[in-house]
Design a protein around this motif. Structure first.
Motif, PDB file in Angstrom:
ATOM      1  N   GLY A 188     -90.928  34.273  -2.393  1.00 28.00           N
ATOM      2  CA  GLY A 188     -91.696  33.218  -1.754  1.00 28.00           C
ATOM      3  C   GLY A 188     -93.106  33.025  -2.321  1.00 28.00           C
ATOM      4  O   GLY A 188     -93.735  31.997  -2.096  1.00 28.00           O
ATOM      5  N   ASP A 189     -93.622  34.001  -3.080  1.00 27.31           N
ATOM      6  CA  ASP A 189     -95.003  33.897  -3.581  1.00 27.31           C
ATOM      7  C   ASP A 189     -95.084  33.467  -5.032  1.00 27.31           C
ATOM      8  O   ASP A 189     -96.159  33.472  -5.618  1.00 27.31           O
ATOM      9  CB  ASP A 189     -95.708  35.235  -3.400  1.00 27.31           C
ATOM     10  N   VAL A 190     -93.966  33.107  -5.654  1.00 25.80           N
ATOM     11  CA  VAL A 190     -94.026  32.712  -7.064  1.00 25.80           C
ATOM     12  C   VAL A 190     -94.353  31.231  -7.174  1.00 25.80           C
ATOM     13  O   VAL A 190     -94.243  30.477  -6.198  1.00 25.80           O
ATOM     14  CB  VAL A 190     -92.695  33.025  -7.786  1.00 25.80           C
ATOM     15  N   SER A 191     -94.772  30.803  -8.390  1.00 20.91           N
ATOM     16  CA  SER A 191     -95.097  29.393  -8.651  1.00 20.91           C
ATOM     17  C   SER A 191     -94.550  29.007 -10.010  1.00 20.91           C
ATOM     18  O   SER A 191     -94.142  29.847 -10.816  1.00 20.91           O
ATOM     19  CB  SER A 191     -96.610  29.171  -8.605  1.00 20.91           C
ATOM     20  N   VAL A 192     -94.558  27.716 -10.270  1.00 21.51           N
ATOM     21  CA  VAL A 192     -94.066  27.185 -11.537  1.00 21.51           C
ATOM     22  C   VAL A 192     -94.951  27.675 -12.679  1.00 21.51           C
ATOM     23  O   VAL A 192     -96.176  27.710 -12.563  1.00 21.51           O
ATOM     24  CB  VAL A 192     -94.020  25.653 -11.507  1.00 21.51           C
ATOM     25  N   SER A 193     -94.324  28.069 -13.813  1.00 22.26           N
ATOM     26  CA  SER A 193     -95.054  28.520 -14.995  1.00 22.26           C
ATOM     27  C   SER A 193     -94.711  27.643 -16.177  1.00 22.26           C
ATOM     28  O   SER A 193     -93.797  26.797 -16.114  1.00 22.26           O
ATOM     29  CB  SER A 193     -94.694  29.992 -15.309  1.00 22.26           C
ATOM     30  N   VAL A 200     -91.107  26.050 -16.180  1.00 24.96           N
ATOM     31  CA  VAL A 200     -90.022  26.979 -15.846  1.00 24.96           C
ATOM     32  C   VAL A 200     -90.315  27.636 -14.497  1.00 24.96           C
ATOM     33  O   VAL A 200     -91.428  27.582 -13.985  1.00 24.96           O
ATOM     34  CB  VAL A 200     -89.871  28.061 -16.937  1.00 24.96           C
ATOM     35  N   ILE A 201     -89.220  28.308 -13.950  1.00 18.53           N
ATOM     36  CA  ILE A 201     -89.317  29.007 -12.667  1.00 18.53           C
ATOM     37  C   ILE A 201     -89.118  30.500 -12.917  1.00 18.53           C
ATOM     38  O   ILE A 201     -88.120  30.895 -13.548  1.00 18.53           O
ATOM     39  CB  ILE A 201     -88.261  28.501 -11.672  1.00 18.53           C
ATOM     40  N   PRO A 202     -90.042  31.375 -12.424  1.00 19.82           N
ATOM     41  CA  PRO A 202     -89.827  32.819 -12.558  1.00 19.82           C
ATOM     42  C   PRO A 202     -88.742  33.276 -11.578  1.00 19.82           C
ATOM     43  O   PRO A 202     -88.841  33.036 -10.372  1.00 19.82           O
ATOM     44  CB  PRO A 202     -91.181  33.423 -12.188  1.00 19.82           C
ATOM     45  N   VAL A 203     -87.700  33.935 -12.110  1.00 17.93           N
ATOM     46  CA  VAL A 203     -86.579  34.382 -11.294  1.00 17.93           C
ATOM     47  C   VAL A 203     -86.315  35.853 -11.585  1.00 17.93           C
ATOM     48  O   VAL A 203     -86.405  36.295 -12.747  1.00 17.93           O
ATOM     49  CB  VAL A 203     -85.300  33.561 -11.591  1.00 17.93           C
ATOM     50  N   ALA A 204     -85.980  36.611 -10.542  1.00 20.84           N
ATOM     51  CA  ALA A 204     -85.634  38.014 -10.755  1.00 20.84           C
ATOM     52  C   ALA A 204     -84.424  38.095 -11.660  1.00 20.84           C
ATOM     53  O   ALA A 204     -83.485  37.269 -11.576  1.00 20.84           O
ATOM     54  CB  ALA A 204     -85.365  38.701  -9.418  1.00 20.84           C
ATOM     55  N   ALA A 205     -84.412  39.087 -12.566  1.00 18.01           N
ATOM     56  CA  ALA A 205     -83.326  39.208 -13.545  1.00 18.01           C
ATOM     57  C   ALA A 205     -81.959  39.311 -12.877  1.00 18.01           C
ATOM     58  O   ALA A 205     -80.944  38.812 -13.395  1.00 18.01           O
ATOM     59  CB  ALA A 205     -83.580  40.416 -14.438  1.00 18.01           C
TER      60      ALA A 205
END
Length: 830
Positions: A188-193, A200-205
């Protein structure tokens, strides 16, 4: 011609050039600095010096000089001259800054009168600042160095489309991210990079397969991957294509601009060359300001008359050490064109020679020099120097052989427009033959009418110089009493090496000194003794002359003051007498009427005649009393005439030259050698005299009249009883103002700074003298004199006075942030 090739290193000009290089902003100015040649063309030298002097004046006096950027434009202008090339955005911004600076400089100097900066105005002639090109650049590039959106209609449309696409991508990404966060796929605390220019979207592997898209990157730990969702790939592709199209449009805009100015590039390059030239002149002017350099009188002939000359590098070193440099006065004319300097080792002979060489070379390279403004410097075609040890193992040359090789090369080219500088002439070989060869060379230099400064210890060269028509001797002065050099050049007489005195001071055994004196022979010792006696007597009479000059100055000031007061008194007395006489005549007329009336009455009444006579006699006495008052005018006239005659006799005595062959003056009265109770003393540098009451260690208690004062014994100078009595008589005969003076109270009220700006030089010197005397008496070790910068004349006169005061330890400029050269900080040796 300048000889040898390493001339600049020998005199220190390479260090001067390095300091000026640091003040240049552009590489073009640095190139001009290293390309500047030694010139013997009078018009060229005067023009270059005038440009630097005018820029120095602008920096010092005028606040309107543009503060824009000095830019090197030559490199990218050469690039723009190639067909098909274009100037990039950064080069466009630099061109705009450079042209704006050119336009500002030209406008600044053209707005001044012809009399203000004629050389710099002439330099601006024909220089174009291209305001239309500046406006064109402003229509393309904004103040941040970015191409404007409205630089073209196509660019405006492209950038508007790009912003729309960026908004679409952002909205779609936010939607996908919101869904992924709701599903727990993305934290919930990530943002667009942004990766590789893509959103792009940071996503857990562990969840990377749950979002369809392209993986562009992963974190260093591998726990996070950056995915471009498949839904925005097409939008990003379109956005990237638009950005490429935007870049091509910017290139088209820059290419059109470069094509438009290409015909003007030769003239623009001339403006760029003008800008680097102004940067070069400005650097030299800043160096001149920092080192108190100015423009002397430049003459179109070979001559040198240096007044208060300073070696620039030596002055810098001494200034850092808090010391004052001893200025040099030196003259070479058509009649006396070679100067042979002798004197003690480490006495300043080589410094004098290097000072002449450095300043003359700087002048003919277009640099202002460290001299007084009323100095006169000519133009030489050649400058030769022979200084230092130049033995060469590679060329199998000894020190003396290298000197002879230099003499050979100098003789080949030296003429009447040559300046020759030779240090330690004739040394390096057996003294007799070395001196003989040196004398023969000196004779040849004289015959060719070369100008030169030569230092030597050889007696035969001193003798030759004293008898030669075009050569004169010079001596570096030496304090015989304290066995120390004074670093001051005296023209017209040879100097002694003072070898015996120096050897005795450093502690060489006396038997060695006696043996050496015997081996040298009585003739040599007698000559040296005579030179020392000449130096001693000259110094004694110089001090005597200075005291007489100061006394005459005080007498002249008093005489002028008394004459002014007498004139005022005479005018006032005449006015009062006129009024009194007019009143007296009126009273007399009325009295006569009354008397006549009385006599008439007496006659009519047949009164006594004796009574009548007595009345008339009293009336006549009254009239005579009134007439006697007019005699005061004649007495005042006689007093003024006496003062005028006395001043005339004093002027005649001053102008009367002393007869040659006059008897040697009687030695001054014998003085006590040490300060002890009962000895009469004077405070060094002052006129106050007193008697020592007691001595305790390095402190002495002295009675000055009715006042007892304790001060350092080193500040006291023992005097003879005759001097003491004479000083006391002078003090008693002088009018003593009645004052109620409290030292403690005056010390509390004393201000350690005086402001003499706006005063005449004589007033400022008198105020400074009183200020320094009071500071010494009250025991203040540091004071400040605010004289302003101006032309520097007032500062120079004040510094001259301070050098003559024994208790002045140093006088320097204040720190730049506290006033700089406009304030002199004086340290007193108390």
């Amino acid at each position: 011609m300048v000889y040898p090739d390493n001339f600049e290193n020998k005199i220190g000009f390479d260090r001067i050039r390095s300091q000026v290089k640091a003040l240049c902003v552009t590489q073009g100015a640095v190139d001009k600095l290293f390309e500047a040649a030694f010139s013997d063309d009078y018009e060229s030298v005067v023009a270059r010096l005038g440009q630097v002097f005018e820029m120095r004046t602008v920096l010092m006096m005028d606040n309107g000089l543009p503060e824009g950027s000095f830019v090197d434009m030559d490199a990218f202008l050469k690039k723009g001259a190639v067909e098909g090339s274009f100037l990039d955005v950064g080069e466009l911004a630099a061109l705009r800054k450079g042209l704006a600076m050119v336009h500002g400089l030209v406008a600044f100097f053209n707005a001044r009168t012809d009399e203000q900066y004629p050389q710099l105005r002439a330099l601006c002639s024909g220089v174009d600042g291209f305001p239309e090109i500046i406006n064109h650049i402003d229509s393309i590039v904004d103040k941040f160095g970015k191409v404007r959106d409205n630089a073209s209609a196509e660019l405006f449309s492209l950038r508007r489309t790009i912003r729309d696409r960026e908004s679409q991508v952002s909205r779609r990404l936010q939607q996908i991210m919101g869904q992924a966060q709701a599903s727990g796929i993305v934290d919930g605390d990530v943002s667009v990079s942004i990766r590789e220019g893509r959103a792009v979207i940071p996503v857990a592997a562990a969840n990377k397969k749950k979002i369809k898209g392209l993986i562009h990157d992963e974190s260093a730990t591998g726990k996070t991957v950056y995915i471009e969702p498949i839904e925005v790939v097409e939008l990003n592709n379109e956005l990237k294509a638009l950005e490429y199209e935007e870049r091509r449009e910017v290139v088209r805009i820059l290419t059109r601009f470069t094509d438009a100015i290409r015909p003007d590039l030769p003239r623009i390059r001339e403006s760029g060359d003008f800008l680097t030239t102004m940067d070069f002149i400005r650097a030299k002017a800043r160096f001149a300001l920092a080192n108190d350099c100015t423009l002397p009188i430049v003459e179109n002939r070979s001559s040198i008359r240096l007044i208060r000359a300073r070696h620039t590098l030596l002055a810098q070193t001494l200034r850092r050490e808090g010391k004052e440099i001893v200025p040099l006065d030196l003259t070479l004319t058509d009649d006396k064109h070679i100067l042979v300097i002798s004197g003690p080792n480490a006495g300043g002979k080589s410094v004098c020679l290097k000072t002449v060489g450095l300043l003359q070379y700087m002048l003919q390279k277009g640099f202002l020099v460290s001299v007084s403004e009323n100095s006169e410097m000519g133009i030489f075609k050649d400058i030769f120097i022979d200084i230092g040890d130049e033995q060469s193992i590679e060329n199998d040359l000894s020190t003396y052989s290298s000197h002879l090789l230099n003499m050979k090369n100098i003789l080949r080219s030296a003429g009447e427009r040559s300046l020759i500088l030779i240090d330690e002439f004739g040394t390096g070989t057996e003294p007799i033959i070395g001196g003989a060869i040196a004398e023969a060379l000196l004779e040849k230099f004289e015959q060719r009418h070369c100008f030169g400064v030569i230092t030597t210890h050889y007696s035969n060269l001193k003798y030759y110089a004293s008898n030669a028509r075009g050569i004169q001797n010079g001596a570096m002065t030496f304090d015989v009493q304290n066995i120390r050099p004074l670093f001051r050049l005296e023209m017209g007489k040879p100097g002694s090496s003072f070898a015996v005195e120096i050897a005795r001071k450093i502690g060489l055994p006396e038997e060695i000194i006696r043996s050496a004196s015997e081996k040298a022979g009585s003739d040599h010792i007698n000559i040296e003794r005579q030179l020392r006696e000449i130096a001693r007597d000259r110094r004694y009479w110089e001090q005597k002359r200075d005291k007489i000059r100061q006394a005459e100055k005080r007498v002249d000031e008093l005489s002028e003051k008394y004459q002014s007061e007498l004139e005022t008194l005479k005018a006032e007395r005449s006015r009062l007498l006129r009024e009194a006489k007019a009143e007296a005549r009126q009273i007399t007329a009325e009295a006569n009427k009354q008397i006549e009336n009385t006599i008439r009455v007496i006659r009519e009444s047949q009164a006594d005649k004796e009574k009548t006579l007595e009345v008339r006699r009293k009336m006549e006495e009254f009239k005579e009393t009134l007439e006697q008052d007019s005699a005061g005018d004649e007495a005042i006239d006689r007093k003024i005439e006496q003062i005028r005659r006395r001043e005339q006799r004093r002027a005649e005595r001053r102008n009367r030259k002393p007869e040659t062959g006059s008897a040697t003056p009687a030695p001054p009265p014998e003085k006590p050698r040490i300060v002890e109770p009962g000895v009469k003393v004077r405070i060094k540098g002052q006129d106050a005299v007193g008697e020592v009451v007691s001595v305790s260690g390095k402190r002495a208690t002295v009675g000055f009249g009715q006042i007892l004062t304790t001060l350092d014994a080193e500040r006291l100078e023992p005097i003879s009883n005759a001097e003491y009595k004479k000083a006391v008589r002078n003090e008693r005969s002088a009018p003593v103002p009645v004052t109620n003076y409290s030292t403690a109270e005056r010390r509390l009220q004393f201000t350690q700074q005086i402001d003499v700006r706006g005063m005449r030089v004589s007033e400022a010197l008198q105020a400074t003298q009183d200020f320094v005397d009071e500071a010494i008496m009250l025991g203040f070790s540091e004071i400040r004199i605010l004289h302003g910068k101006g032309t520097g004349a007032l500062k120079e006169e004040i510094r001259n006075y301070l050098r003559a005061v024994d208790l002045v330890k140093s006088a320097r400029d204040e720190h730049e942030e506290l006033g700089g050269a406009g304030i002199t900080v004086v340290k007193l040796d108390l």
